[in-house]
Design a protein around this motif. Structure first.
Motif, PDB file in Angstrom:
ATOM      1  N   ASN A  45       3.707 -12.271  25.451  1.00 18.54           N
ATOM      2  CA  ASN A  45       4.517 -13.435  25.081  1.00 18.54           C
ATOM      3  C   ASN A  45       3.673 -14.668  24.784  1.00 18.54           C
ATOM      4  N   ASP A  46       2.490 -14.758  25.385  1.00 20.94           N
ATOM      5  CA  ASP A  46       1.586 -15.866  25.046  1.00 20.94           C
ATOM      6  C   ASP A  46       1.240 -15.820  23.555  1.00 20.94           C
ATOM      7  N   PHE A  48       3.087 -14.239  21.159  1.00 27.07           N
ATOM      8  CA  PHE A  48       4.309 -14.472  20.385  1.00 27.07           C
ATOM      9  C   PHE A  48       4.665 -15.954  20.339  1.00 27.07           C
ATOM     10  N   GLU A  49       4.398 -16.651  21.444  1.00 25.04           N
ATOM     11  CA  GLU A  49       4.764 -18.065  21.528  1.00 25.04           C
ATOM     12  C   GLU A  49       3.889 -18.936  20.634  1.00 25.04           C
ATOM     13  N   ARG A  69      10.503  -5.475  22.671  1.00 29.96           N
ATOM     14  CA  ARG A  69      11.855  -5.522  23.240  1.00 29.96           C
ATOM     15  C   ARG A  69      12.087  -6.752  24.129  1.00 29.96           C
ATOM     16  N   PRO A  70      11.187  -7.072  25.064  1.00 26.11           N
ATOM     17  CA  PRO A  70      11.454  -8.237  25.926  1.00 26.11           C
ATOM     18  C   PRO A  70      10.946  -9.551  25.350  1.00 26.11           C
ATOM     19  N   ALA A  71      10.412  -9.514  24.134  1.00 27.14           N
ATOM     20  CA  ALA A  71       9.719 -10.685  23.597  1.00 27.14           C
ATOM     21  C   ALA A  71      10.688 -11.762  23.121  1.00 27.14           C
ATOM     22  N   SER A  72      10.250 -12.996  23.202  1.00 27.60           N
ATOM     23  CA  SER A  72      10.987 -14.130  22.642  1.00 27.60           C
ATOM     24  C   SER A  72      10.407 -14.406  21.256  1.00 27.60           C
ATOM     25  N   LEU A  73      11.112 -13.930  20.241  1.00 26.63           N
ATOM     26  CA  LEU A  73      10.622 -14.032  18.876  1.00 26.63           C
ATOM     27  C   LEU A  73      11.230 -15.240  18.184  1.00 26.63           C
ATOM     28  N   LYS A  74      10.500 -15.752  17.196  1.00 29.02           N
ATOM     29  CA  LYS A  74      10.902 -16.973  16.508  1.00 29.02           C
ATOM     30  C   LYS A  74      11.320 -16.664  15.075  1.00 29.02           C
ATOM     31  N   GLN A  77       8.904 -15.819  12.002  1.00 20.26           N
ATOM     32  CA  GLN A  77       7.682 -15.175  12.473  1.00 20.26           C
ATOM     33  C   GLN A  77       7.441 -13.874  11.696  1.00 20.26           C
ATOM     34  N   GLN A 100      17.279 -10.721  13.084  1.00 17.89           N
ATOM     35  CA  GLN A 100      16.877 -11.855  13.925  1.00 17.89           C
ATOM     36  C   GLN A 100      16.109 -12.908  13.130  1.00 17.89           C
TER      37      GLN A 100
END
Length: 273
Positions: A45-46, A48-49, A69-74, A77, A100
């Motif tokens: 996630n670091d 992805f962020e 799957r658990p990632a916070s996507l933008k 991106q 998304q």
């Protein structure tokens, strides 16, 4: 997004290919399950962020899904997936990410990590052509040529086709060298003659000496190609008799302990009873 800003680029999967991609692109951060390989990132996630563009250099499609799957996507991106995975899975993932508002390219690489470091690989890309063009500059950091081959999943399909022929070339070379050894021929001279003959293939330049010297330091691991062969057999509606035989050879080599060795170690499945 600036496609030439390395600070916006990250890598997930710091194996042979991921490390090579990071070196050639100047990516700012990379994450791997092996913490010793991580660069400026403690978690996926670091990456992805902080990154607008993320290369995924992972062993298979299931692991790609597990990471995302658990990632916070933008929105906006871009994920560039170099994994040789299941074409159907990669097409489905592309559709899910598009919903998304996240972009996805399956960008498979023809060539090893060592060749990528020499900017001597071909990249075959599936996905939206506009996103492909946006990322072309990144590909040109490490590819001698990059080709858009169709919608999501097409890169994986093309990689399986090219890997089928490549792998059989490698197996044929291994069998030829083993045959020459049985005939008591000088193997170095045999390789030189084959290179000069109509039997020549580029695989002789990259794997011939490794087979003769039994230097199986990995450029690309044997078990990874076995995974690819299994994908080929699963994806084909036609019988692939040569690939089926190749699968058996690779499985024998893996059982002999060469799974993590270079794929040139397929010769051991022929030399050893």
């Amino acid at each position: 997004m600036s496609e030439t800003n390395a600070s916006s680029l990250g890598v997930i999967g710091m194996g042979l290919m991921g490390i090579a991609v990071m070196k050639m692109t100047g990516a700012s951060c990379g994450w791997d399950v092996d913490a010793s390989r991580c660069v400026n990132a403690s978690t996926a996630n670091d990456v992805f962020e902080h990154c607008d563009v993320v290369f995924l250099c992972l062993p298979n499609s299931d692991i790609v899904r597990d990471v995302l799957r658990p990632a916070s996507l933008k929105p906006g991106q871009i994920f560039i997936d170099t994994t040789t995975g299941d074409p159907g899975e990669m097409a489905a993932l592309g559709a899910e990410l598009k919903a998304q508002k996240v972009h996805y390219l399956d960008a498979t690489v023809s060539g090893s990590s060592a060749q990528l470091l020499q900017r001597d690989v071909l990249v075959m890309v599936g996905g939206d052509v506009d996103v492909f063009e946006q990322c072309r500059t990144w590909f040109e950091h490490f590819a001698r040529e990059v080709i858009h081959v169709g919608p999501c999943g097409s890169g994986a399909k093309m990689k399986l086709v090219t890997n089928l022929v490549l792998g059989l070339n490698r197996a044929a070379l291994a069998e030829g060298i083993a045959f020459a050894q049985q005939l008591d021929l000088d193997l170095t001279q045999t390789l030189d003659v084959m290179r000069r003959s109509m039997a020549y293939s580029r695989i002789m330049d990259t794997k011939g000496e490794k087979m003769i010297m039994q230097d199986f330091t990995p450029q690309a691991k044997l078990s990874q190609h076995l995974k690819d062969v299994r994908l080929m057999l699963a994806a084909s509606k036609l019988p692939l008799p040569l690939s089926e035989t190749h699968r058996q050879l690779l499985e024998k080599a893996e059982a002999l302990g060469y799974g993590e060795a270079d794929n040139s170690a397929v010769i051991q499945a022929i030399l050893k009873p």
